[in-house]
Structures are given as C-alpha cells and as structure tokens.
Design an enzyme around this catalytic site. Structure first.
Site, short mmCIF file in Angstrom:
data_model
loop_
_atom_site.label_atom_id
_atom_site.label_comp_id
_atom_site.label_asym_id
_atom_site.label_seq_id
_atom_site.Cartn_x
_atom_site.Cartn_y
_atom_site.Cartn_z
N ARG A 108 -2.95 6.25 1.31
CA ARG A 108 -3.53 7.32 2.10
C ARG A 108 -2.56 8.03 3.04
O ARG A 108 -2.87 9.11 3.53
CB ARG A 108 -4.70 6.76 2.91
N ARG A 160 0.82 -1.21 0.00
CA ARG A 160 0.00 0.00 0.00
C ARG A 160 0.86 1.27 0.00
O ARG A 160 0.46 2.29 0.55
CB ARG A 160 -0.96 0.02 1.19
N TYR A 206 -15.28 -11.18 0.39
CA TYR A 206 -15.85 -9.85 0.19
C TYR A 206 -17.18 -9.93 -0.54
O TYR A 206 -18.13 -9.20 -0.23
CB TYR A 206 -14.89 -8.97 -0.61
N ARG A 239 -6.93 12.76 -3.96
CA ARG A 239 -8.22 12.12 -3.72
C ARG A 239 -9.35 13.14 -3.57
O ARG A 239 -10.52 12.82 -3.79
CB ARG A 239 -8.15 11.23 -2.48
N ASP A 269 -7.06 -1.95 -7.01
CA ASP A 269 -7.73 -2.51 -5.84
C ASP A 269 -8.10 -3.95 -6.14
O ASP A 269 -8.42 -4.28 -7.30
CB ASP A 269 -8.99 -1.71 -5.49
#
Length: 352
Positions: free
Chosen positions: A38, A34, A160, A47, A83
């Site tokens: 973020r 990652r 998921y 974003r 993703d």
C-alpha cells in the site's frame, strides 16, 4: 534440488540465497516485508481498479504487483503478492478485506463443533492460482532476483479463524488452548497439513525461498509456544525437507518472539527474522553462529530524514555484522512510508 520448471531464466543475483546458507556475499542482501503493497503509489492506483483478493487469485495481476517494487528499487528478492488468509479461504471460510479495517472473517470458529464445517479435502487444489502466479513471476523476473514464497504460520492462521479478524489480546483464540486443548491440536493439524502442501506447491512452482509468518507470536507464553505452536513449525520445516527440498532456504519470522528465540533455533529454519524490539547482539548470542538473522529496522524509522535513516541502517548493519545477515524491517512496511525513504534504506544497506 533443481527447479521443477527447467526453463526459468538464469539467476543473476543470488545474494540472499548465499546469506541464508551462510556463504560470503559481496553486499548485504535486503528486501522489505510487504514491499509490494500500500505504500507504493502504483499499487494504490492498481487497487482502484481491482479488489484485493481478485489480485491474489488472478496470476497475471499478482505477478504485476510483485514486480512493482523490483522495478522501482534495487532489492535483492521479490516476494509473491498474496495473503496469509488464502488458507482459511481454501478451508471454506469467507474472508473480506475491508478498507481501513483489514481482514474480516464474518463467520469465525466459535466452538469445536465448527471444525466440521471446514473443507479439508485437497485444500491445495483451491490454491493453485498462487502456484501459477509464482511460475509466471519467476519467468517475468528474468532472473533479476530470487522469488520468495510464504504462508502464515498455523497459530497465526488459527487466531484469525477464531477471532474473525485482528485482536488486541487474541483472548478468544488462546481460550481454545486452555479450554479445548485437543480440539486446538486438531485445528492446528488441519492448518499445518494444508500449509505444508501449500508451501511444497509453491516450491514446485518456482519459489526459491520460503518465509513462514508467525505474526501473532507475541501473544503467547513460552509454555503455550512449546506445547502448541513449536510442533507445528517444526512439522512444516521437516515435511519440506523430507520431500527433497533441502536447498530451499526456510525463513521463520516470529513477531514478538524474543521470549522463544532459543526454541526457534531448534525448529529447522535457516533464517530467523527478528522484530525491531530485539537487540541484534543479543539475538546473535542466543541463536549462535550457524543460523542467519533477518531484520530489523523499525518501520516507523522510515519517516526520519535521509541522513538519519542512513545512520540508523549503518548502526543496524554494524550490530548484525556482514555474515549470515539479511537486512529487512522489523515488521511489514506501513502504508504511509515515504517511497524515497525506502530508497535511502536500501542504499544504506548496500553501500559500505
């Protein structure tokens, strides 16, 4: 096998490829799961202007995000910004990325009859934007470091699709294994077939390594892993090799997977990632000398003072040794990780 696109710039840093293959390296290679995310202020600003899946589905935007950490840090690999849930999207399911919540699938699979709703025809055609992003990024990297492609592993994607998002138990998904074993295999086959085509497309587009994320391994028993999950992981590696991509290193990361680490060694992957709960000496003893290990600093350790990060990283390096080792965190970097701490971690890996 040579790159499909012969006009890519010459690679200048191949440390991670060498380490994956068990060849000597001048410095231990390091990247961060990652890493294009973020915790970066430039990503946060980006974003504000773009929706998450808009970035994933727009090659020039995905390329820009992928390059952000490479511009900032002396990392030894880039990983394409995408993703794992683009697979359920391509199968016809809606996926929403909700702030502070994470991914949500509003209409999860509840009964085996719901499998009929999935669009299983030519799934990879609906994922071509990822291939385009990889090709563009390989060009714009200018050979600085290799580019990693990735996908979620079938069990993780299945969970998921059934849970409709994150879960503390994965009980609804595991229930399928016990209640609907044959239908579970059918769903896993749908996901596995799509994932194989997807990863092969990524390689053909320019990905130089592949990582498969089995992020929900920790919820399984050894019996469930061996019965339902291991076959899918082996099918992925075997299919990639059978299509001629014998020189593309394959990485498998099973979070919480110490209980099945020995079984992972039999699945055809060059590199096995381990999380921060696993002792590196124990891991090496289990996997033997012919598989590269990747990991495994606790992501929260990046909140320690720089001197402590250096101490922890050097201790980690000493435990893994210099051969067949790729430094990383033991899971993805957290959103509140200090950017300076990432630099301290990378410096500690690279400096003797």
């Amino acid at each position: 096998m040579a790159d499909t696109h012969q006009n890519f710039p010459t690679l200048k840093n191949d440390r991670i490829l060498k380490a994956a293959r068990g060849e000597p390296v001048d410095k231990i290679p390091v990247w961060v799961m990652r890493q294009a995310g973020r915790y970066l202020p430039e990503f946060q600003a980006f974003r504000k202007e773009h929706d998450f899946f808009e970035i994933c589905q727009t090659p020039k935007l995905a390329c820009e995000i992928t390059l952000m950490p490479i511009r900032r840090y002396d990392l030894d690999a880039a990983i394409i910004f995408s993703d794992i849930l683009v697979i359920p999207q391509a199968l016809g399911m809606e996926v929403i990325m909700k702030p502070t919540v994470g991914p949500v699938l509003p209409e999860p699979l509840k009964e085996p009859s719901d499998l009929d709703k999935l669009n299983t025809t030519d799934v990879v055609s609906r994922l071509k934007y990822v291939g385009e992003a990889i090709t563009l990024t390989r060009t714009n990297l200018e050979g600085k470091v290799p580019l990693i492609g990735f996908a979620g592993a079938p069990w993780t994607i299945m969970s998921y699709m059934i849970e409709g998002g994150g879960s503390k138990t994965m009980a609804n998904s595991k229930k399928w294994f016990y209640k609907y074993p044959e239908e579970s295999r059918k769903l896993l086959k749908i996901i596995t077939d799509a994932t194989i085509d997807y990863l092969v497309m990524q390689i053909k587009s320019g990905a130089q390594l592949i990582q498969v994320f089995e992020s929900h391994c920790e919820y399984l028993s050894l019996d469930l892993f061996n019965t339902f999950v291991a076959p899918t992981l082996q099918q992925i590696s075997s299919a990639i090799r059978s299509q001629g991509f014998k020189d593309i290193p394959l990485i498998l990361f099973c979070k919480g997977g110490l209980f099945c680490l020995k079984e992972q060694t039999k699945l055809g992957y060059d590199v096995l990632g381990i999380d921060w709960t696993v002792n590196p000496n124990m891991a090496r003893e289990i996997v033997g000398p012919n598989i590269t290990l990747q990991g495994n600093l606790d992501p929260v350790a990046l909140h320690a003072p720089p001197a402590q990060i250096e101490k922890l990283t050097k201790s980690m390096k000493n435990a893994f040794g210099n051969e067949r080792y790729i430094a990383n965190l033991g899971h993805g970097i957290y959103p509140d990780a200090p950017t300076d701490a990432v630099q301290s971690f990378i410096n500690a890996v690279h400096n003797a």
